[in-house]
Design a protein around this motif. Structure first.
Motif, PDB file in Angstrom:
ATOM      1  N   GLN A   1      -4.313  10.435  -2.510  1.00 40.36           N
ATOM      2  CA  GLN A   1      -5.765   8.689  -2.684  1.00 40.36           C
ATOM      3  C   GLN A   1      -4.351   8.003  -2.395  1.00 40.36           C
ATOM      4  O   GLN A   1      -3.630   8.273  -1.963  1.00 40.36           O
ATOM      5  N   LYS A   2      -5.731   6.556  -1.616  1.00 39.69           N
ATOM      6  CA  LYS A   2      -4.546   5.881  -1.179  1.00 39.69           C
ATOM      7  C   LYS A   2      -4.518   4.551  -2.210  1.00 39.69           C
ATOM      8  O   LYS A   2      -5.767   4.390  -3.258  1.00 39.69           O
ATOM      9  N   ARG A   3      -3.220   3.761  -2.890  1.00 42.44           N
ATOM     10  CA  ARG A   3      -3.503   3.139  -3.338  1.00 42.44           C
ATOM     11  C   ARG A   3      -2.582   1.757  -3.322  1.00 42.44           C
ATOM     12  O   ARG A   3      -1.729   2.108  -2.132  1.00 42.44           O
TER      13      ARG A   3
ATOM     14  N   GLN B   1       0.405   6.045  -0.843  1.00 45.74           N
ATOM     15  CA  GLN B   1      -0.064   7.429  -0.712  1.00 45.74           C
ATOM     16  C   GLN B   1      -0.305   8.296  -1.945  1.00 45.74           C
ATOM     17  O   GLN B   1       1.404   8.307  -1.807  1.00 45.74           O
ATOM     18  N   GLN B   2      -0.666   8.336  -2.867  1.00 45.91           N
ATOM     19  CA  GLN B   2      -0.171   9.232  -3.584  1.00 45.91           C
ATOM     20  C   GLN B   2      -0.757  10.612  -3.621  1.00 45.91           C
ATOM     21  O   GLN B   2      -2.233  10.559  -4.076  1.00 45.91           O
TER      22      GLN B   2
ATOM     23  N   PRO C   1       1.381  -1.093  -0.194  1.00 42.89           N
ATOM     24  CA  PRO C   1       0.171   0.262   0.462  1.00 42.89           C
ATOM     25  C   PRO C   1       0.822   0.589   0.263  1.00 42.89           C
ATOM     26  O   PRO C   1       2.048   1.168   0.209  1.00 42.89           O
TER      27      PRO C   1
END
Length: 90
Positions: free
Chosen positions: A38-40, A34-35, A32
């Motif tokens: 947004q969590k990706r 974070q960009q 996991p």
């Protein structure tokens, strides 16, 4: 991809096995990140069929070599023991 038994709620990387729709299993690493806001997740999957084939071949070779190595060891041991307890010719 079916992630059986893998919990995606953790914040760290997750490693395990997953099943594809065709029934093939794969080793999976889910990371996991974070960009922006947004969590990706980043997922990498490697098929296991090559690994299973190597393990199957190794098992067959091991079943052949183990008894063979026992016989060779017993033969060499018998040779040395026979020589050590034989009367000397001097």
């Amino acid at each position: 991809m079916k992630l059986n038994g893998l919990s995606l709620g953790d914040s760290g990387p997750i490693f395990g096995r997953a099943a594809l729709d065709n029934g093939e299993t794969v080793h999976v690493a889910i990371i996991p990140f974070q960009q922006g806001s947004q969590k990706r997740i980043f997922a990498v999957a490697i098929p296991t069929f090559g690994t299973n084939r190597v393990l199957d071949n190794f098992g067959g070779v091991a079943l052949l070599l183990f008894p063979l190595s026992l016989l060779v060891t017993a033969g060499i041991s018998a040779l040395y023991v026979g020589r050590s307890i034989a009367p000397s010719n001097s």
